[in-house]
Enzyme design. Structure first.
Site, PDB file in Angstrom:
ATOM      1  N   HIS A 106      42.135  -6.293   2.442  1.00 18.18           N
ATOM      2  CA  HIS A 106      41.432  -4.916   2.145  1.00 18.18           C
ATOM      3  C   HIS A 106      40.426  -5.287   1.222  1.00 18.18           C
ATOM      4  O   HIS A 106      40.076  -4.261   0.154  1.00 18.18           O
ATOM      5  CB  HIS A 106      42.508  -3.978   1.493  1.00 18.18           C
ATOM      6  CG  HIS A 106      43.476  -3.340   2.444  1.00 18.18           C
ATOM      7  ND1 HIS A 106      44.463  -2.531   2.148  1.00 18.18           N
ATOM      8  CD2 HIS A 106      43.554  -3.440   3.688  1.00 18.18           C
ATOM      9  CE1 HIS A 106      45.011  -1.968   3.145  1.00 18.18           C
ATOM     10  NE2 HIS A 106      44.596  -2.664   4.307  1.00 18.18           N
ATOM     11  N   HIS A 137      45.247   2.606   3.694  1.00 15.32           N
ATOM     12  CA  HIS A 137      44.666   1.450   4.387  1.00 15.32           C
ATOM     13  C   HIS A 137      43.029   1.887   4.514  1.00 15.32           C
ATOM     14  O   HIS A 137      42.816   2.993   4.617  1.00 15.32           O
ATOM     15  CB  HIS A 137      45.405   1.033   5.477  1.00 15.32           C
ATOM     16  CG  HIS A 137      46.654   0.631   5.123  1.00 15.32           C
ATOM     17  ND1 HIS A 137      47.424  -0.453   5.852  1.00 15.32           N
ATOM     18  CD2 HIS A 137      47.458   1.381   4.500  1.00 15.32           C
ATOM     19  CE1 HIS A 137      48.621  -0.682   5.130  1.00 15.32           C
ATOM     20  NE2 HIS A 137      48.724   0.508   4.440  1.00 15.32           N
TER      21      HIS A 137
HETATM   22  C1  LIG Z   1      44.112  -8.598   9.820  1.00 13.95           C
HETATM   23  C2  LIG Z   1      43.750  -7.188   9.288  1.00 13.95           C
HETATM   24  C3  LIG Z   1      44.732  -6.297   9.236  1.00 13.95           C
HETATM   25  C4  LIG Z   1      44.290  -4.930   8.935  1.00 13.95           C
HETATM   26  N1  LIG Z   1      44.842  -3.998   9.114  1.00 13.95           N
HETATM   27  C5  LIG Z   1      44.739  -2.674   8.701  1.00 13.95           C
HETATM   28  C6  LIG Z   1      45.339  -1.542   8.876  1.00 13.95           C
HETATM   29  O1  LIG Z   1      46.489  -1.581   9.624  1.00 13.95           O
HETATM   30  N2  LIG Z   1      44.926  -0.153   8.816  1.00 13.95           N
HETATM   31  C7  LIG Z   1      43.725  -0.194   8.095  1.00 13.95           C
HETATM   32  O2  LIG Z   1      43.263   0.865   7.778  1.00 13.95           O
HETATM   33  N3  LIG Z   1      43.031  -1.158   7.621  1.00 13.95           N
HETATM   34  C8  LIG Z   1      43.393  -2.581   7.998  1.00 13.95           C
HETATM   35  N4  LIG Z   1      42.620  -3.537   7.783  1.00 13.95           N
HETATM   36  C9  LIG Z   1      41.431  -3.428   7.037  1.00 13.95           C
HETATM   37  C10 LIG Z   1      40.407  -2.917   7.897  1.00 13.95           C
HETATM   38  O3  LIG Z   1      40.483  -3.202   9.278  1.00 13.95           O
HETATM   39  C11 LIG Z   1      39.023  -3.238   7.602  1.00 13.95           C
HETATM   40  O4  LIG Z   1      38.758  -2.793   6.181  1.00 13.95           O
HETATM   41  C12 LIG Z   1      37.771  -2.457   8.269  1.00 13.95           C
HETATM   42  O5  LIG Z   1      38.034  -2.580   9.548  1.00 13.95           O
HETATM   43  C13 LIG Z   1      36.362  -3.127   7.755  1.00 13.95           C
HETATM   44  O6  LIG Z   1      35.502  -2.494   8.489  1.00 13.95           O
HETATM   45  P1  LIG Z   1      33.855  -2.849   8.176  1.00 13.95           P
HETATM   46  O7  LIG Z   1      33.008  -1.901   9.052  1.00 13.95           O
HETATM   47  O8  LIG Z   1      33.615  -2.752   6.772  1.00 13.95           O
HETATM   48  O9  LIG Z   1      33.573  -4.187   8.607  1.00 13.95           O
HETATM   49  P2  LIG Z   1      33.932  -4.767  10.410  1.00 13.95           P
HETATM   50  O10 LIG Z   1      34.869  -3.760  11.200  1.00 13.95           O
HETATM   51  O11 LIG Z   1      34.517  -6.391   9.978  1.00 13.95           O
HETATM   52  O12 LIG Z   1      32.656  -4.858  11.311  1.00 13.95           O
HETATM   53  C14 LIG Z   1      31.751  -6.024  10.634  1.00 13.95           C
HETATM   54  C15 LIG Z   1      30.967  -6.483  12.156  1.00 13.95           C
HETATM   55  O13 LIG Z   1      30.022  -7.365  11.723  1.00 13.95           O
HETATM   56  C16 LIG Z   1      29.792  -8.350  12.615  1.00 13.95           C
HETATM   57  N5  LIG Z   1      28.841  -9.276  11.722  1.00 13.95           N
HETATM   58  C17 LIG Z   1      29.419  -9.829  10.446  1.00 13.95           C
HETATM   59  N6  LIG Z   1      28.134 -10.674  10.239  1.00 13.95           N
HETATM   60  C18 LIG Z   1      26.976 -10.332  10.733  1.00 13.95           C
HETATM   61  C19 LIG Z   1      25.669 -10.804  11.143  1.00 13.95           C
HETATM   62  N7  LIG Z   1      25.463 -11.781  10.276  1.00 13.95           N
HETATM   63  N8  LIG Z   1      25.147 -10.612  12.014  1.00 13.95           N
HETATM   64  C20 LIG Z   1      25.528  -9.614  12.980  1.00 13.95           C
HETATM   65  N9  LIG Z   1      26.729  -9.100  12.837  1.00 13.95           N
HETATM   66  C21 LIG Z   1      27.501  -9.484  11.898  1.00 13.95           C
HETATM   67  C22 LIG Z   1      31.116  -8.847  12.702  1.00 13.95           C
HETATM   68  O14 LIG Z   1      31.137  -9.394  13.879  1.00 13.95           O
HETATM   69  C23 LIG Z   1      31.948  -7.461  12.754  1.00 13.95           C
HETATM   70  O15 LIG Z   1      31.683  -7.071  14.071  1.00 13.95           O
HETATM   71  C24 LIG Z   1      43.015  -5.155   8.326  1.00 13.95           C
HETATM   72  C25 LIG Z   1      42.120  -5.586   8.176  1.00 13.95           C
HETATM   73  C26 LIG Z   1      42.411  -7.200   8.745  1.00 13.95           C
HETATM   74  C27 LIG Z   1      41.502  -8.351   8.733  1.00 13.95           C
END
Ligand SMILES: Cc1cc2nc3c(=O)[nH]c(=O)nc-3n(C[C@H](O)[C@H](O)[C@H](O)COP(=O)(O)OP(=O)(O)OC[C@H]3O[C@@H](n4cnc5c(N)ncnc54)[C@H](O)[C@@H]3O)c2cc1C
Ligand SMILES: *[C@@H]1O[C@H](CO)[C@@H](O)[C@H](O)[C@H]1NC(C)=O
Ligand SMILES: *[C@@H]1O[C@H](CO)[C@@H](O)[C@H](O)[C@H]1NC(C)=O
Ligand SMILES: *[C@@H]1O[C@H](CO)[C@@H](O)[C@H](O)[C@H]1NC(C)=O
Ligand SMILES: *[C@@H]1O[C@H](CO)[C@@H](O)[C@H](O)[C@H]1NC(C)=O
Ligand SMILES: *[C@@H]1O[C@H](CO)[C@@H](O)[C@H](O)[C@H]1NC(C)=O
Ligand SMILES: *[C@@H]1O[C@H](CO)[C@@H](O)[C@H](O)[C@H]1NC(C)=O
Ligand SMILES: *[C@@H]1O[C@H](CO)[C@@H](O)[C@H](O)[C@H]1NC(C)=O
Length: 594
Positions: free
Chosen positions: A528, A571
């Site tokens: 998280h 979450h």
């Molecule tokens: C194993 C696991 C289980 C989880 N379980 C839950 C749950 O049950 N419920 C819940 O609510 N939350 C859960 N979480 C947390 C939640 O899923 C994340 O906090 C959330 O999805 C993050 O969203 P985001 O948009 O910040 O990043 P992300 O969804 O990670 O998106 C980032 C994107 O940017 C891309 N990227 C990275 N660097 C670059 C770059 N330099 N150039 C181009 N693209 C790039 C990545 O490939 C990715 O596609 C979990 C997390 C994990 C890891």
């Protein structure tokens, strides 16, 4: 140095290109570039491309995972661990954990981490969102968030048999016409286990909460998930927000890894992005131009790296990497807040065939009883010391006073507002019963920075777990409560024995010291991570303003978990979708100067 209104107004006056087809065939210019096709990025791409007069490019190196059975199957996600859908990061050795290196996970593919997560859908406590306003973000509070939570959601009410199995909800807190499908798992466990768990938690003072997403997480609940219960499939960000609109002629998906933002060479009083540079899968470096804005949605562990490589960050860190400072922004990569997850497993006397998504959220009073007032006082006294330690981690570029202010807001949440400070899962699968638990509001603050100026893929992650004693005290108290739960009637009757940790490592009469050793040797990241480009007042170490615009720039925003200034009890995805939805409204609003 808040980006001036003038610049945004000027941008809004630039005539929008029409018709969009011209752009689709033209090479490399878009109105908006979104870096990262993840949880937030895809929702935002959907909103920004709704009006065909504006072009949007999303850049991400990941693959289309629609045919990956373990992504699609709501029970398959643990089978994804370590596969190509994972960015497998690791932390730097953790000082308070005997030098252990922890695994850090994030999703890699169109959908980002929403492809691999556990799909748990739980929001957080009202006061935790109201605190965002206190951190210098006018208009950010529970009331505003609830509107967005509902807007993006299509909630599937539980079937009658699921209600009997504990799947409950309060209608007024849910949406009916959004793209994000939320419902209860079709494999929900039925039978006596639910009633026994509920009764044992009630015996410990944790009564049934009919809907943990109502702004009050306290008590015992059965949670819904980001899935479609009719089709029985995961509902990730791509399924909800991208694949249905992928054919929009004004929306492009570019394959690549962004290294940095490129800056205009003009006389503007603040730096403005002209586009980004990215590495294609065949190893070429390409650039793409942004006529309006660059939006970073690469996640809390990756967005700070792109900011740093673009010259936005703490000058002493940038100098050390040989990067010229464009914007002095010492908060970049600081304020990493993760939670520490500890698991207990037990063998059971019978087998439980089904999925048991049971959570109990507890507040400080539940955990510390009569000791809570003394704890509130001693914790308050410690805030200045903790603030000094955290400030020192930044070499003092963020002042101890600024950090103390932020910790004080958190102290009020815990001890005045009574928000929940820990979550305990109590589940069963086959003949194994499981608890996993974590402190939802730790005081430790870590960081994530570039490990090298030549490597955009390997973040140096330092969560600094347990660097504040309070966090260890909470973990020990929660651990004691979680073990007490399994020995409380009626659930105690189905438990055979604790398997892990065994009684050598953690005897039933374990001392605090034994609990602390066990905690230090077993905790893992709760996945998280947030806060590394925090939405906060700049003088408190914030990196983006309340419109998610990067301080000191004219046209760069961050929209992902990096901007959340503090943890919430729920979450993260529920909150992130609402934040991205609000970002979309703000950016679209800026077009017309509204
Ligand atoms: C194993 C696991 C289980 C989880 N379980 C839950 C749950 O049950 N419920 C819940 O609510 N939350 C859960 N979480 C947390 C939640 O899923 C994340 O906090 C959330 O999805 C993050 O969203 P985001 O948009 O910040 O990043 P992300 O969804 O990670 O998106 C980032 C994107 O940017 C891309 N990227 C990275 N660097 C670059 C770059 N330099 N150039 C181009 N693209 C790039 C990545 O490939 C990715 O596609 C979990 C997390 C994990 C890891
Ligand atoms: C797109 O631009 C055209 C020409 O300026 C205008 O007529 C049309 O209303 C715009 N569409 C939307 C959805 O704003
Ligand atoms: C992007 O490129 C990688 C490497 O070639 C490939 O595996 C992936 O499928 C591509 N992504 C998309 C969405 O086509
Ligand atoms: C992690 O990813 C790297 C690079 O893709 C790879 O070399 C390494 O083997 C992976 N490690 C694990 C444990 O999967
Ligand atoms: C929350 O913010 C909105 C603006 O978005 C404001 O109208 C409202 O009064 C605020 N509510 C509270 C309880 O502060
Ligand atoms: C703490 O939680 C318990 C159990 O859910 C509840 O009865 C109590 O009112 C809560 N205390 C505060 C201060 O919110
Ligand atoms: C408990 O586990 C530890 C480490 O896994 C092991 O060394 C020890 O023998 C186990 N003790 C018992 C009683 O099984
Ligand atoms: C815990 O119980 C064991 C076995 O009965 C005993 O040897 C040990 O001294 C006890 N430890 C504490 C701290 O009470």
């Amino acid at each position: 140095m808040v980006p001036s209104r003038r610049i945004l107004v000027t941008l809004a006056l630039v005539a929008a290109p029409w018709p969009p087809q011209v752009l689709a065939s033209s090479t490399d210019s878009y109105d908006y570039i979104i870096v990262g096709a993840g949880t937030c990025g895809l929702l935002l791409a959907n909103r920004l491309s709704q009006d065909a007069n504006y072009t949007v490019a999303i850049i991400d190196p990941g693959a289309d995972e629609r045919d990956n059975p373990n992504v699609v199957d709501p029970l398959g996600w643990l089978g994804l661990t370590g596969t190509s859908v994972y960015w497998n990061y690791s932390s730097i050795p953790q000082e308070k954990l005997g030098g252990r290196v922890l695994e850090y996970d994030a999703g890699r593919g169109i959908g980002g981490t929403s492809l691999i997560n556990g799909m748990t859908y739980i929001r957080g406590d009202k006061a935790q969102f109201d605190a965002w306003e206190q951190l210098g973000n006018p208009g950010w509070n529970w009331t505003t968030m609830l509107k967005h939570f509902k807007k993006i959601e299509q909630f599937f009410p539980p079937l009658p048999w699921q209600e009997t199995a504990g799947a409950l909800y309060e209608d007024e807190y849910h949406g009916t016409s959004g793209e994000m499908h939320v419902g209860f798992n079709p494999a929900l466990l039925s039978g006596s286990f639910y009633g026994d768990v509920k009764a044992s938690w009630a015996a410990l003072g944790q009564t049934l909460n009919r809907d943990a997403s109502s702004g009050d997480t306290a008590g015992f609940d059965v949670w819904p998930q980001t899935l479609d219960p009719v089709k029985n499939v995961r509902w990730d960000a791509a399924t909800a927000f991208y694949w249905p609109v992928q054919d929009r002629p004004n929306l492009a998906l570019l394959n690549g890894t962004v290294s940095r933002i490129l800056w205009k060479n003009d006389e503007a009083d603040v730096p403005e992005a002209s586009g980004v540079e990215y590495l294609t899968p065949d190893g070429n470096i390409k650039t793409v131009n942004a006529r309006r804005e660059v939006i970073l949605s690469a996640g809390a562990l990756r967005t700070p790296l792109i900011l740093e490589l673009s010259g936005i960050g703490n000058p002493s860190i940038l100098n050390g990497l040989g990067i010229e400072t464009v914007v002095n922004s010492p908060g970049v990569g600081e304020n990493l807040i993760d939670q520490s997850n500890v698991a207990l497993t037990y063998s059971t006397k019978e087998s439980f065939p089904g999925y048991a998504p049971y959570a109990t959220f507890v507040n400080a009073t539940s955990l510390f009883g009569d000791g809570v007032e003394a704890l509130a006082a001693s914790t308050k006294k410690s805030l200045p010391i903790w603030a000094q330690q955290i400030a020192a981690q930044t070499n003092g570029v963020i002042s101890a006073r600024a950090i103390e202010h932020r910790l004080q807001v958190q102290h009020d949440l815990i001890f005045k507002k009574g928000v929940t400070i820990a979550e305990i899962l109590s589940s069963a699968s086959g003949t194994t019963a499981i608890s996993a638990y974590w402190d939802t509001l730790p005081f430790s603050r870590g960081s994530v920075h570039l490990s090298s100026a030549n490597d955009i893929n390997t973040p140096a992650i330092n969560p600094r777990f347990l660097s504040v004693d309070f966090d260890l005290a909470v973990q020990v108290a929660v651990g004691r409560l979680a073990t007490k739960f399994w020995t409380t009637a009626p659930i105690s009757a189905v438990i055979e024995a604790r398997v892990d940790p065994n009684s050598t490592i953690l005897p039933d009469n374990a001392t605090d010291a034994q609990w602390e050793d066990f905690t230090r040797s077993s905790l893992i990241s709760n996945s998280h991570s947030l806060g590394t480009a925090a939405m906060m007042k700049r003088e408190w170490g914030g990196v983006v303003d309340s419109q998610m615009r990067v301080y000191g720039t004219g046209n760069v925003r961050v929209v992902d978990a990096s901007v959340l200034p503090m943890q919430v009890s729920g979450h993260l995805t529920a909150t992130l979708y609402a934040v991205a939805e609000r970002a979309g409204e703000m950016i679209v609003g800026d077009r017309s100067g509204l």
